[in-house]
Scaffold this motif. Structure first.
Motif, PDB file in Angstrom:
ATOM      1  N   TYR A   1      45.700  43.574  36.372  1.00 43.79           N
ATOM      2  CA  TYR A   1      45.550  43.583  35.089  1.00 43.79           C
ATOM      3  C   TYR A   1      44.368  42.539  34.660  1.00 43.79           C
ATOM      4  N   LEU A   2      43.809  42.527  33.730  1.00 44.56           N
ATOM      5  CA  LEU A   2      42.587  42.016  33.331  1.00 44.56           C
ATOM      6  C   LEU A   2      43.273  40.444  32.589  1.00 44.56           C
ATOM      7  N   MET A   3      42.551  39.423  33.151  1.00 42.82           N
ATOM      8  CA  MET A   3      43.144  38.112  32.452  1.00 42.82           C
ATOM      9  C   MET A   3      42.060  36.959  33.330  1.00 42.82           C
ATOM     10  N   HIS A   4      41.615  36.150  32.483  1.00 41.76           N
ATOM     11  CA  HIS A   4      40.776  35.220  33.118  1.00 41.76           C
ATOM     12  C   HIS A   4      41.742  33.920  33.558  1.00 41.76           C
ATOM     13  N   ASP A   5      42.554  33.496  32.751  1.00 45.60           N
ATOM     14  CA  ASP A   5      43.076  32.029  32.898  1.00 45.60           C
ATOM     15  C   ASP A   5      44.473  32.478  33.993  1.00 45.60           C
ATOM     16  N   ASP A   6      44.781  31.407  34.899  1.00 48.68           N
ATOM     17  CA  ASP A   6      45.955  31.452  35.570  1.00 48.68           C
ATOM     18  C   ASP A   6      47.232  31.604  34.636  1.00 48.68           C
ATOM     19  N   TYR A   7      47.214  31.112  33.535  1.00 42.94           N
ATOM     20  CA  TYR A   7      48.183  30.917  32.494  1.00 42.94           C
ATOM     21  C   TYR A   7      47.798  31.784  31.316  1.00 42.94           C
ATOM     22  N   LEU A   8      48.922  32.236  30.306  1.00 44.76           N
ATOM     23  CA  LEU A   8      48.864  33.039  29.653  1.00 44.76           C
ATOM     24  C   LEU A   8      48.608  32.383  28.002  1.00 44.76           C
ATOM     25  N   GLN A   9      48.770  31.341  27.932  1.00 46.87           N
ATOM     26  CA  GLN A   9      48.795  30.465  26.633  1.00 46.87           C
ATOM     27  C   GLN A   9      47.648  30.707  25.857  1.00 46.87           C
ATOM     28  N   ARG A  10      46.328  30.412  26.409  1.00 49.40           N
ATOM     29  CA  ARG A  10      44.898  30.782  25.550  1.00 49.40           C
ATOM     30  C   ARG A  10      44.644  32.131  25.093  1.00 49.40           C
ATOM     31  N   THR A  11      44.957  32.947  25.515  1.00 47.41           N
ATOM     32  CA  THR A  11      44.686  34.365  25.516  1.00 47.41           C
ATOM     33  C   THR A  11      45.426  35.282  24.531  1.00 47.41           C
ATOM     34  N   THR A  12      46.729  35.029  24.932  1.00 45.51           N
ATOM     35  CA  THR A  12      47.631  35.890  24.209  1.00 45.51           C
ATOM     36  C   THR A  12      48.840  35.273  23.289  1.00 45.51           C
TER      37      THR A  12
END
Length: 377
Positions: free
Chosen positions: A110-121
């Protein structure tokens, strides 16, 4: 930096109009940050023409590819979202769409920049009362199933929640195939590299996908061998040339030998023209003289070099746990010259060492000022 602030606070705030024709051959009349000039009235060059130009520095030598960073996201649209990819695909100025990939716990790419989900979701709202330390798995993208990930909502640049959900790589491929635009896959781990290769293979989408990474020939071959002979002849892979690029069977970094090792492999495997058919340079400052020497040698050999130029990259922008950490050049941001088009096109005033392939950028307005009449013959 001032230019970026102007775009965000000026043009971006005053003009959001964008007419999308997803899946059609009409061009998008995008206004504001992404296009301040009239979009081309002709269609985007065919994928065959784009590919031929990308892999031959002597073909259309003045043509520099516009690669849109994380798709078209600086307008209230979440980065790496379906809407962002669709907007980018329907802007005929855009030749490539750079996207970032991760793999879920159950193997979905899936599309995601960060290694973690906090910033973008909205992860923190969905999983409250738990706090990451930066060293644990709270929010780590690879630790959640696709069912869990697909329930999250994406945030935009202003950190406002939207109704957009995390898309799969297949969603982006479907858009790219319909629009005839390249997807440039930014992948940071081997699991995702392998899984993404399988997704592209299943979709028969090597015509619209470009892989890249800091892999030596020996590191790349296991992934390459997953492919059929026809797919091997179609795949595009651009090795990174970085300060720490280390050749096979070496213990110290040597960017020039790293490049020469790839060229040796290329000469032994001439049928696979897309593998190391171009390179991505990772120079940032005027002191990266060893990388400029490699870039000059690449260009002298008739190939193209690309670069990531988006800024600011030195702000705190990558989440680990719930800790928002610094990226490049935090202590000396003035040394990071990637956003300086004059510099990346002619580092230290040497145009023969500059970028002649693609520029990954958020600043389309600036790009078009430097390349207002790009034509592929």
């Amino acid at each position: 930096m001032k230019l970026l602030t102007f775009f965000r606070n000026g043009i971006l705030k005053s003009s959001f109009a964008l007419i999308l024709y997803v899946g059609t051959t009409q061009h998008a009349h995008a206004q504001g940050f992404y296009t301040t000039t009239t979009p081309p009235t002709t269609a985007r060059p065919s994928l065959d023409k784009l590919r031929a130009t990308l892999l031959d520095g002597n073909k259309n030598p003045g043509y520099v590819f516009l690669a849109l960073h994380r798709a078209a996201w600086i307008d209230g649209t979440p980065e790496n979202s379906v809407v962002a990819v669709a907007k980018a695909a329907n802007n005929r100025n855009v030749d490539m769409i750079e996207i970032d990939l991760k793999t879920s716990k159950d193997g979905k790419v899936y599309l995601m920049h960060d290694d973690y989900l906090q910033r973008t979701t909205n992860f923190l709202d969905m999983y409250p009362n738990t706090y990451g330390t930066g060293k644990d798995n709270y929010g780590k993208a690879s630790e959640y199933s696709w069912n869990e990930l697909s329930s999250l909502r994406l945030k935009n640049e202003e950190k406002t929640y939207t109704n957009e959900k995390i898309p799969l790589l297949q969603d982006a491929i479907t858009i790219a195939l319909g629009a005839g635009v390249f997807l440039q896959l930014d992948i940071n781990d081997d699991i995702t590299f392998r899984q993404a290769m399988k997704v592209v293979q299943a979709a028969n989408a090597f015509s619209v996908v470009m892989f890249k990474g800091n892999k030596t020939p020996k590191q790349f071959i296991p992934f390459f061998n997953l492919l059929t002979e026809a797919q091997k002849k179609q795949i595009i892979f651009a090795p990174f040339i970085k300060p720490d690029s280390t050749p096979d069977d070496a213990t110290t970094a040597d960017p020039m030998k790293f490049y020469e090792q790839w060229e040796t492999w290329r000469k032994a495997n001439p049928a696979y023209t897309g593998v190391a058919g171009l390179y991505e340079m990772v120079f940032r400052t005027p002191a990266d003289t060893n990388l400029f020497q490699v870039a000059q040698k690449i260009r002298a050999g008739g190939k193209r070099t690309g670069i990531f130029s988006a800024q600011p990259e030195y702000y705190k922008g990558r989440y680990i746990g719930n800790v928002n950490i610094n990226q490049c050049c935090a202590n000396n941001p003035e040394n990071d010259r990637r956003g300086d088009f004059d510099f990346i096109l002619a580092p230290n005033n040497n145009k023969n060492a500059g970028i002649n392939g693609y520029i990954i950028t958020d600043e389309v307005t600036t790009f078009l000022e430097f390349f207002p009449n790009r034509i592929i013959q």
